[in-house]
Write an enzyme that holds these catalytic residues in place. Structure first.
Site, mmCIF file in Angstrom:
data_model
loop_
_atom_site.group_PDB
_atom_site.id
_atom_site.type_symbol
_atom_site.label_atom_id
_atom_site.label_comp_id
_atom_site.label_asym_id
_atom_site.label_seq_id
_atom_site.Cartn_x
_atom_site.Cartn_y
_atom_site.Cartn_z
ATOM 1 N N GLU A 1 -13.497 -32.956 -1.218
ATOM 2 C CA GLU A 1 -12.366 -32.868 -2.135
ATOM 3 C C GLU A 1 -11.414 -34.052 -1.961
ATOM 4 O O GLU A 1 -10.877 -34.579 -2.943
ATOM 5 C CB GLU A 1 -11.606 -31.556 -1.923
ATOM 6 C CG GLU A 1 -12.385 -30.296 -2.248
ATOM 7 C CD GLU A 1 -12.527 -30.071 -3.742
ATOM 8 O OE1 GLU A 1 -13.207 -29.105 -4.115
ATOM 9 O OE2 GLU A 1 -11.963 -30.853 -4.530
ATOM 10 N N ARG B 1 -10.756 -36.613 -5.121
ATOM 11 C CA ARG B 1 -9.399 -36.518 -5.694
ATOM 12 C C ARG B 1 -8.514 -37.665 -5.212
ATOM 13 O O ARG B 1 -8.004 -38.447 -6.020
ATOM 14 C CB ARG B 1 -8.764 -35.179 -5.337
ATOM 15 C CG ARG B 1 -9.537 -33.964 -5.824
ATOM 16 C CD ARG B 1 -8.705 -32.698 -5.697
ATOM 17 N NE ARG B 1 -9.515 -31.495 -5.833
ATOM 18 C CZ ARG B 1 -9.049 -30.319 -6.217
ATOM 19 N NH1 ARG B 1 -7.769 -30.173 -6.514
ATOM 20 N NH2 ARG B 1 -9.842 -29.267 -6.302
ATOM 21 N N ASP C 1 -23.846 -28.932 -8.319
ATOM 22 C CA ASP C 1 -23.594 -29.631 -9.578
ATOM 23 C C ASP C 1 -23.453 -31.151 -9.479
ATOM 24 O O ASP C 1 -24.244 -31.910 -10.052
ATOM 25 C CB ASP C 1 -22.352 -29.037 -10.252
ATOM 26 C CG ASP C 1 -21.152 -28.961 -9.306
ATOM 27 O OD1 ASP C 1 -21.294 -29.285 -8.115
ATOM 28 O OD2 ASP C 1 -20.054 -28.576 -9.774
ATOM 29 N N GLU D 1 -15.050 -28.759 -17.507
ATOM 30 C CA GLU D 1 -16.436 -29.172 -17.757
ATOM 31 C C GLU D 1 -16.841 -29.086 -19.228
ATOM 32 O O GLU D 1 -17.583 -29.945 -19.726
ATOM 33 C CB GLU D 1 -17.391 -28.344 -16.896
ATOM 34 C CG GLU D 1 -17.308 -28.621 -15.414
ATOM 35 C CD GLU D 1 -16.123 -27.954 -14.746
ATOM 36 O OE1 GLU D 1 -15.721 -28.393 -13.653
ATOM 37 O OE2 GLU D 1 -15.588 -26.976 -15.338
ATOM 38 N N THR E 1 -16.576 -37.452 -10.478
ATOM 39 C CA THR E 1 -16.620 -36.030 -10.822
ATOM 40 C C THR E 1 -15.228 -35.422 -10.959
ATOM 41 O O THR E 1 -15.114 -34.283 -11.397
ATOM 42 C CB THR E 1 -17.433 -35.261 -9.770
ATOM 43 O OG1 THR E 1 -17.780 -33.967 -10.280
ATOM 44 C CG2 THR E 1 -16.660 -35.119 -8.479
#
Length: 864
Positions: free
Chosen positions: A479, A483, A611, A755, A841
């Site tokens: 993360e 981010r 994913d 998404e 992503t």
């Protein structure tokens, strides 16, 4: 009239000598007695008349007394006041009493004085009494006037209160009328509405200073409340003055003041309610204006469509080129996003209804006749660059307004924290013990793209002055990379400010400590201060595929711009090791041992835990200018296994979805699809459009494009069939008790996820099909209706029962991804073009490496 008490001996002596027919003896005594009695009566009669004329009053203690006692008693609030205060409203009677007393004094002064006559004495007494009476009555008159003034003040205050109450009632009636009128679409000049919405100051909140923790700030008062606040202040000021002047009043006065105070408090509450109601009225007005604009645009489009049907294709193309070329606007957002209209979603559905059944994505030989819910498919004919129309520009500005509302709420209530809690109106940290301002890092590139340079500069100042990774605690390696590191690198790429690159280098050095010596896979978590790594126990000591396989874009770009291949070596080795593992038909399980071996007991999914690994196989190939064939091969192998074993269709409408497998070796499908899987629609379409298979216009390329469109269509159906118009976290297909439906909601909450709109954006850019913009507008208006709060946005607890309310988290990726993709969906295609930028992503775009400099940067890839 026969003398007074001082003359009694004379009369008695005169009669005592036997004068008249009654002289002598007992008869004389009787006569004398009668005479004395008569004399006393005659003597006292004038005095009694004087007492009656002066008006018997009460003394200061409230006891009855004569006129003189009443005058003296007036010094002790007796006399004229009668020892007891007159009630409010008796000023007229009191003034008449005063006038009568004064006239009585004047009458007494008209009598000529005579020392030899008892009546003269009476006149002198009345004259002296009248003068005292005049002085006291003048004092009483003054006091009566003061009381009258105080009563007038009270009456004025009561009138003000009643006027305020009438205004509140009038506002409520007007609000009700506006709500009724807002249900009808009215026509109004487009220029007027556009002028309203183009005002850059209209939507800005009063945020003056946010250096202090925002949840300690006093609430901002809306300027619209000034008039009401002034009215309340004036009333309170009048009331306080009246109260000070009447501190000596009786208990009745105190009770009345308390009642007035309670009334003033009630008016204050009513005025506050009026302010809130006025805000709703203003929103309704803006809503009506937008409806008018959209209706005018719709009619204009219909008119153009009708006229264009009479022209040839060449003329149509020319008109489209002329009317469509409109550059992306960098102006401030217009109007508040709350003004978006509910019926726009229905209008969008009507406009795309003809296309909805154009293609059967599961089997071309079947038709959708078994269900009232229509299936929508996409037109995947070749896309072309399309400039913005006025309507698209307005929608882009509406999304910008939504972003500003979210951002300013974060500024006000959670500045410096990782995330905002919009219902609690405070912040929370979850990246380390002190937090890392994740929302700031996640949102900054969205500000830049939207042209919000002032907001970007303020956030940049915070990063430079306050962001210190040495004070951080334990964070998620995955993360924090996507981010924080991704956000810093994109800000550097956009602004070329080396401060961002220096921060990124510091963070990258600390994150690399998650790679423990002797282990090929990094720890799931790392302490930024100490470098200690940790993997959660619930995974059995294993790491997660999507976490270890979603670090490569960020670290490869960091290695390139710093020319330090150490940033790329370890993360690139993860791809190399996974590529070397034996896997059936390119299918990866979600768990990986720390040494790199695949745990074959884990399920296979493009949802949670799997994913973004598949996403990065394609995007790392694109980021490296398609110069590393290994990445393309790995993607194609995985895509082949997915399309062969995981693609499924629903019943009765044959919607395309990606099921899960219980393990890589199993062929048993688990018929559910996470919201997270909806990114795959854009991924398959992007892979086909960029020819990752190297097969030009082959049948397989078209199959992947069609698959991407089909998955995106199913995700849209997941939104359209829910009461809120928003898709749930998990869809379950072909359930036992489906009642003829293709799917049901297995997990009904919504976490502000991006998404679905991400795939809308990608497919719009690749195909130019306006249907994707309409679908995006439907999603946006639904989010505005159900997720927007006074302080930011929050996820829904149940998308099929939105009345259950929201959670208490504004996810940082809502600003980084959801709103960014929606904005780009309506922005000009020249903004972040897909052939020059690749989104990580977390939707942080990184620039594609220059293919001409491949010999220079290939040494920083860290991969064989």
């Amino acid at each position: 009239m026969y003398g007074n008490k001082h003359q009694l001996p004379l009369h008695r002596g005169r009669r005592g000598h036997g004068v008249g027919p009654y002289g002598g003896g007992s008869r004389l005594k009787t006569l004398v007695t009668i005479g004395l009695i008569c004399l006393v009566i005659i003597t006292l009669t004038p005095l009694l008349w004087l007492d009656t004329s002066s008006g018997g009053t009460t003394d200061g203690n409230g006891q009855e007394g004569n006129g003189n006692r009443g005058v003296r008693g007036s010094d002790d609030r007796g006399g004229v006041d009668g020892g007891a205060r007159l009630k409010r409203g008796d000023h007229g009677d009191r003034r008449q009493d005063v006038d009568d007393g004064i006239h009585g004094v004047d009458d007494a002064k008209e009598v000529e004085p005579d020392d030899n006559d008892s009546l003269s004495r009476v006149a002198r007494v009345r004259s002296r009494t009248g003068r005292k009476w005049d002085e006291k009555e003048q004092e009483a008159l003054k006091r009566a006037q003061e009381d009258a003034e105080r009563e007038a003040q009270r009456q004025k205050m009561r009138e003000d209160i009643e006027a305020a109450e009438r205004e509140v009632e009038l506002a409520e009636r007007e609000s009700e009328l506006r709500r009724e009128q807002s249900q009808v679409v009215h026509q109004a000049p487009l220029a007027e509405a556009k002028e309203e919405r183009d005002d850059p100051e209209a939507e800005r909140d009063d945020i003056d200073n946010h250096d202090d923790p925002p949840h300690h700030k006093a609430p901002v008062i809306n300027e619209d409340t000034d008039d009401d606040a002034e009215l309340i202040t004036d009333n309170e000021r009048k009331y306080d003055a009246t109260g000070r002047n009447n501190r000596d009043d009786s208990t009745n006065d105190d009770d009345d003041e308390r009642r007035q105070q309670e009334a003033a408090a009630a008016v204050a509450a009513a005025a506050a309610a009026k302010v809130e109601e006025q805000e709703r009225i203003d929103r309704a007005k803006q809503l009506a204006r937008l409806r008018e604009v959209e209706e005018l645009e719709r009619k204009e489009k219909e008119r153009k469509l009708t006229s264009s049907n009479n022209e040839n294709d060449g003329q149509q193309d020319q008109e489209h080129e002329v009317s469509g070329h409109k550059r992306h606007s960098k102006n401030k957002g217009s109007g508040k996003s709350r003004q978006l209209i509910d019926n726009m979603a229905m209008q969008a559905k009507e406009q795309t209804a003809a296309k909805a059944a154009a293609m059967n994505l599961g089997d071309d030989s079947d038709t959708d006749t078994d269900n009232e819910q229509s299936q929508r498919s996409t037109n995947t004919k070749g896309g072309k660059s399309v400039k913005n129309s006025d309507s698209a520009e307005q929608r882009a500005n509406a999304v910008k307004d939504a972003f500003l509302h979210a951002w300013r709420s974060y500024e006000r209530y959670a500045w410096g924290y990782d995330e905002l809690k919009p219902n609690s109106k405070n912040g929370k940290n979850w990246f380390g013990k002190n937090g890392m301002g994740v929302t700031i890092l996640d949102a900054m590139d969205t500000m830049w793209i939207m042209g919000l340079k002032d907001e970007f500069q303020k956030a940049s100042d915070w990063v430079e002055r306050n962001l210190d990774f040495s004070k951080g605690g334990e964070v998620s390696t995955f993360e924090t990379t996507i981010r924080s590191l991704g956000g810093l690198l994109t800000c550097y790429a956009l602004s070329q400010d080396r401060m961002f690159l220096e921060k990124a280098e510091d963070l990258g050095d600390r994150l690399l400590k998650a790679f423990e010596p002797g282990m090929n896979m990094p720890h799931s978590a790392v302490n930024l201060a100490t470098g200690e790594g940790k993997t959660p126990s619930w995974t059995g000591g294993r790491v997660i595929l999507s976490e270890v396989g979603t670090l490569q874009m960020e670290f490869l770009y960091l290695a390139k711009v710093t020319k330090n291949k150490n940033y790329a070596t370890k993360v690139a080795a993860v791809f190399d090791i996974l590529d070397q593992q034996e896997k059936p038909e390119g299918l990866y399980p979600v768990y990986v041992e720390r040494d790199g071996r695949l745990s074959m007991s884990g399920q296979v999914t493009l949802g949670a835990l799997g994913d973004s690994y598949y996403e990065y196989l394609l995007k790392v190939w694109l980021l490296t200018a398609k110069k590393v064939p290994k990445f393309a091969r790995m993607y194609n192998e995985a895509a082949e296994g997915v399309t062969k074993h995981m693609v499924a269709t629903s019943s009765p409408n044959r919607l395309t979805y990606l099921a899960e497998l219980s393990s890589p070796h199993s062929r048993t499908k688990i018929h559910k699809m996470d919201h997270l899987v909806c990114f795959a629609g854009g991924m398959f379409a992007l892979g086909a459009a960029t020819d990752v298979m190297g097969l030009a216009d082959s049948e397989k390329k078209q199959e992947h494009m069609k698959l991407g469109a089909g998955i995106t269509n199913t995700c849209h159906e997941g939104y359209a069939r829910m009461k809120s118009g928003i898709g749930p976290e998990i869809l379950e297909f072909n359930p036992v008790r489906s009642n003829g439906r293709d799917f049901t909601s297995k997990a009904s909450h919504y976490l502000l996820r991006p998404e679905t709109v991400e795939s809308y954006f990608v497919l719009w850019r690749l195909t130019g099909d306006p249907m994707y913009r309409e679908w995006g507008w439907e999603a946006f208006t639904a989010i505005e209706r159900h997720c927007r709060l006074e302080a930011g946005y929050a996820g829904l607890r149940d998308v099929d029962a939105p009345e259950k309310g929201t959670d208490d988290v504004m996810q940082s990726f809502f600003l980084a991804e959801t709103l960014k993709y929606l904005y780009l969906l309506f922005a000009d295609t020249s903004v972040i073009p897909l052939d020059r930028w690749v989104f990580n992503t977390e939707a942080h775009p990184l620039p594609v490496f220059d293919a001409a400099d491949f010999d220079e940067w290939k040494n920083y890839l860290g991969s064989h």
